[in-house]
Design a protein around this motif. Structure first.
Motif, PDB file in Angstrom:
ATOM      1  N   TYR A  24       0.917  -1.130   0.063  1.00  0.00           N
ATOM      2  CA  TYR A  24       0.069  -0.026   0.020  1.00  0.00           C
ATOM      3  C   TYR A  24       0.882   1.576   0.074  1.00  0.00           C
ATOM      4  O   TYR A  24       1.534   1.523   0.798  1.00  0.00           O
ATOM      5  CB  TYR A  24      -0.850  -0.289   1.193  1.00  0.00           C
ATOM      6  CG  TYR A  24      -1.861   1.094   1.160  1.00  0.00           C
ATOM      7  CD1 TYR A  24      -3.127   1.040   0.323  1.00  0.00           C
ATOM      8  CD2 TYR A  24      -1.619   2.355   1.847  1.00  0.00           C
ATOM      9  CE1 TYR A  24      -4.072   2.004   0.291  1.00  0.00           C
ATOM     10  CE2 TYR A  24      -2.296   3.638   1.737  1.00  0.00           C
ATOM     11  CZ  TYR A  24      -3.596   3.279   0.865  1.00  0.00           C
ATOM     12  OH  TYR A  24      -4.430   4.377   0.828  1.00  0.00           O
ATOM     13  N   GLU A  26      -0.420   5.447  -0.890  1.00  0.00           N
ATOM     14  CA  GLU A  26      -1.455   6.026  -1.241  1.00  0.00           C
ATOM     15  C   GLU A  26      -1.801   6.382  -2.913  1.00  0.00           C
ATOM     16  O   GLU A  26      -2.670   6.328  -3.462  1.00  0.00           O
ATOM     17  CB  GLU A  26      -1.724   7.303  -0.478  1.00  0.00           C
ATOM     18  CG  GLU A  26      -3.249   8.095  -0.708  1.00  0.00           C
ATOM     19  CD  GLU A  26      -3.228   9.411   0.262  1.00  0.00           C
ATOM     20  OE1 GLU A  26      -4.410   9.780   0.248  1.00  0.00           O
ATOM     21  OE2 GLU A  26      -2.074   9.918   0.640  1.00  0.00           O
ATOM     22  N   ASP A  27      -0.572   6.762  -3.446  1.00  0.00           N
ATOM     23  CA  ASP A  27      -0.538   7.402  -4.609  1.00  0.00           C
ATOM     24  C   ASP A  27      -0.924   6.218  -5.940  1.00  0.00           C
ATOM     25  O   ASP A  27      -1.251   6.530  -6.839  1.00  0.00           O
ATOM     26  CB  ASP A  27       0.794   7.676  -4.955  1.00  0.00           C
ATOM     27  CG  ASP A  27       1.052   8.235  -6.503  1.00  0.00           C
ATOM     28  OD1 ASP A  27       0.427   9.347  -6.895  1.00  0.00           O
ATOM     29  OD2 ASP A  27       1.756   7.327  -7.222  1.00  0.00           O
ATOM     30  N   TYR A  29      -3.389   3.993  -5.236  1.00  0.00           N
ATOM     31  CA  TYR A  29      -4.870   3.513  -5.105  1.00  0.00           C
ATOM     32  C   TYR A  29      -5.888   4.711  -4.773  1.00  0.00           C
ATOM     33  O   TYR A  29      -7.037   4.572  -4.644  1.00  0.00           O
ATOM     34  CB  TYR A  29      -4.888   2.643  -3.631  1.00  0.00           C
ATOM     35  CG  TYR A  29      -4.266   1.269  -3.918  1.00  0.00           C
ATOM     36  CD1 TYR A  29      -4.429   0.263  -4.363  1.00  0.00           C
ATOM     37  CD2 TYR A  29      -2.815   1.358  -3.053  1.00  0.00           C
ATOM     38  CE1 TYR A  29      -3.753  -0.787  -4.530  1.00  0.00           C
ATOM     39  CE2 TYR A  29      -2.067   0.300  -3.096  1.00  0.00           C
ATOM     40  CZ  TYR A  29      -2.626  -0.822  -4.087  1.00  0.00           C
ATOM     41  OH  TYR A  29      -1.839  -2.039  -3.894  1.00  0.00           O
ATOM     42  N   SER A  30      -5.206   6.027  -4.806  1.00  0.00           N
ATOM     43  CA  SER A  30      -6.257   7.294  -4.669  1.00  0.00           C
ATOM     44  C   SER A  30      -6.167   8.193  -5.881  1.00  0.00           C
ATOM     45  O   SER A  30      -5.261   8.446  -6.335  1.00  0.00           O
ATOM     46  CB  SER A  30      -5.773   7.833  -3.246  1.00  0.00           C
ATOM     47  OG  SER A  30      -6.521   9.074  -3.349  1.00  0.00           O
ATOM     48  N   GLN A  39      -4.025   5.212 -11.076  1.00  0.00           N
ATOM     49  CA  GLN A  39      -4.602   5.224  -9.721  1.00  0.00           C
ATOM     50  C   GLN A  39      -6.348   5.155  -9.921  1.00  0.00           C
ATOM     51  O   GLN A  39      -6.746   4.337  -8.830  1.00  0.00           O
ATOM     52  CB  GLN A  39      -4.619   7.094  -9.318  1.00  0.00           C
ATOM     53  CG  GLN A  39      -3.124   7.284  -8.755  1.00  0.00           C
ATOM     54  CD  GLN A  39      -2.427   7.858 -10.021  1.00  0.00           C
ATOM     55  OE1 GLN A  39      -2.866   7.739 -11.203  1.00  0.00           O
ATOM     56  NE2 GLN A  39      -1.095   8.239  -9.859  1.00  0.00           N
ATOM     57  N   LYS A  43      -7.610   2.398  -7.253  1.00  0.00           N
ATOM     58  CA  LYS A  43      -8.886   2.728  -6.264  1.00  0.00           C
ATOM     59  C   LYS A  43     -10.109   1.564  -6.560  1.00  0.00           C
ATOM     60  O   LYS A  43     -10.788   1.215  -5.533  1.00  0.00           O
ATOM     61  CB  LYS A  43      -9.416   4.233  -6.679  1.00  0.00           C
ATOM     62  CG  LYS A  43     -10.650   4.779  -5.930  1.00  0.00           C
ATOM     63  CD  LYS A  43     -11.047   5.980  -6.495  1.00  0.00           C
ATOM     64  CE  LYS A  43     -11.873   6.724  -5.572  1.00  0.00           C
ATOM     65  NZ  LYS A  43     -12.234   8.117  -5.986  1.00  0.00           N
ATOM     66  N   SER A  67       1.162   4.936   6.296  1.00  0.00           N
ATOM     67  CA  SER A  67       0.534   3.843   5.249  1.00  0.00           C
ATOM     68  C   SER A  67      -0.461   3.106   5.764  1.00  0.00           C
ATOM     69  O   SER A  67      -1.554   2.809   5.101  1.00  0.00           O
ATOM     70  CB  SER A  67       1.772   3.179   4.275  1.00  0.00           C
ATOM     71  OG  SER A  67       2.750   4.096   3.585  1.00  0.00           O
ATOM     72  N   GLY A  70      -3.380   4.840   6.335  1.00  0.00           N
ATOM     73  CA  GLY A  70      -4.108   5.452   4.925  1.00  0.00           C
ATOM     74  C   GLY A  70      -4.940   4.228   4.444  1.00  0.00           C
ATOM     75  O   GLY A  70      -5.939   4.352   3.884  1.00  0.00           O
ATOM     76  N   GLN A  74      -8.871   3.964   3.948  1.00  0.00           N
ATOM     77  CA  GLN A  74      -9.428   4.119   2.803  1.00  0.00           C
ATOM     78  C   GLN A  74     -10.518   2.867   2.413  1.00  0.00           C
ATOM     79  O   GLN A  74     -11.317   2.852   2.119  1.00  0.00           O
ATOM     80  CB  GLN A  74      -8.409   3.855   1.531  1.00  0.00           C
ATOM     81  CG  GLN A  74      -9.042   3.585   0.341  1.00  0.00           C
ATOM     82  CD  GLN A  74      -7.950   3.685  -0.783  1.00  0.00           C
ATOM     83  OE1 GLN A  74      -6.791   4.097  -0.666  1.00  0.00           O
ATOM     84  NE2 GLN A  74      -8.284   3.416  -2.377  1.00  0.00           N
TER      85      GLN A  74
END
Length: 297
Positions: A24, A26-27, A29-30, A39, A43, A67, A70, A74
């Protein structure tokens, strides 16, 4: 939902634990900071995991507590009610009790080196193709035939075309290594073709939904709408010239009122101006609308 750090003994006792871990960041999955293909796909993957295993013990893997938080946040927003079992990146050997690690890009060398220092057969690392047109991406997929990767590692190719590109790049590197270094042994990781999934329920529309959408976009009943959805970048993505010309040709040969709905994000003002000029020059008979690709509604 709780987040916990684990040891192999704790993981072995979990009857709900899934047999894979997600790397994981964030960049990957978001779409909060930018909306691009990888992305958006990441997501959607997280939403699919939350929907498929809402009460499971989901294994996460990454660089730090930020992470971990985060990922927990999410997944909770996506409806996940289970437990995030977090593995610190420096303790990668704990993944041996899981079996496989998903990486949201072509598998990274540093992860394979880390695993191999403990137990090369401890678990598999598998990734996925996204962009294949940059020099860095081409080098990364070609290197998969070399150490430190193993035959039980893998990379999902999202189309037959992607697999063809990957295979040619890898064959080219093998040929170079044979000619210049006399190499004779290479890794053949698993590379299945699995197209990106689509959440069909997300795209379900009723006649009432369509009516409300047309009302919000101020479309009259006699207008026929064409949708151009994606990243609006004529040099890095799909160039709209052919599409706009085709629309203009149709507009001149029919009595129908045509509207082109460009839905996406412009990287900068210069590209926005380029699209606007292209519309005026290439399709003056078509009415154009733009909607922000970052607005999910």
């Amino acid at each position: 939902m709780t987040t916990t750090n684990v040891s192999p003994s704790i993981m072995a006792g979990s009857h709900k634990a899934l047999n894979f871990a997600l790397f994981y960041a964030e960049d990957a999955y978001s779409t909060k900071k930018k909306v691009m293909g990888r992305q958006s796909a990441g997501k959607a993957l997280m939403k699919g995991v939350a929907r498929g295993w809402p009460d499971a013990d989901l294994h996460g893997f990454g660089s730090g507590e930020q992470s971990a938080r985060g990922m927990a946040t999410q997944m909770s927003q996506d409806g996940f009610r289970g437990k995030i079992v977090w593995h610190k990146q420096q303790d990668g050997h704990t993944l041996s009790s899981v079996g496989a690690l998903y990486y949201p890009a072509p598998p990274a060398k540093n992860l394979a080196f880390m695993r191999n220092t403990r137990n090369p057969a401890g678990y598999s690392i598998f990734g996925v193709t996204h962009t294949l047109s940059s020099a860095g991406a081409m080098d990364q997929v070609a290197d998969l035939v070399m150490a430190p990767f193993q035959p039980w590692d893998g990379m999902i190719c999202t189309s037959q075309a992607a697999l063809t590109v990957v295979t040619r790049l890898q064959d080219g590197l093998k040929a170079w290594m044979r000619e210049h270094l006399g190499a004779s042994k290479f890794n053949n990781i698993v590379q299945p073709v699995i197209p990106l999934g689509v959440n069909m329920a997300q795209f379900h529309r009723t006649q009432a939904d369509i009516k409300l959408a047309r009302l919000a976009l101020r479309l009259s009943d006699d207008e026929v709408v064409f949708l151009n959805a994606g990243r609006l970048s004529f040099h890095a993505k799909a160039n709209p010239v052919t599409f706009y010309r085709a629309l203009e040709q149709v507009a001149r040969t029919t009595d129908q009122k045509l509207v082109c709905l460009d839905a996406g994000i412009y990287p900068n003002e210069g590209i926005r101006e380029g699209f606007e000029q292209a519309r005026r020059v290439l399709a003056p008979s078509v009415r154009f609308l733009w909607v922000d690709g970052a607005d999910e509604a």
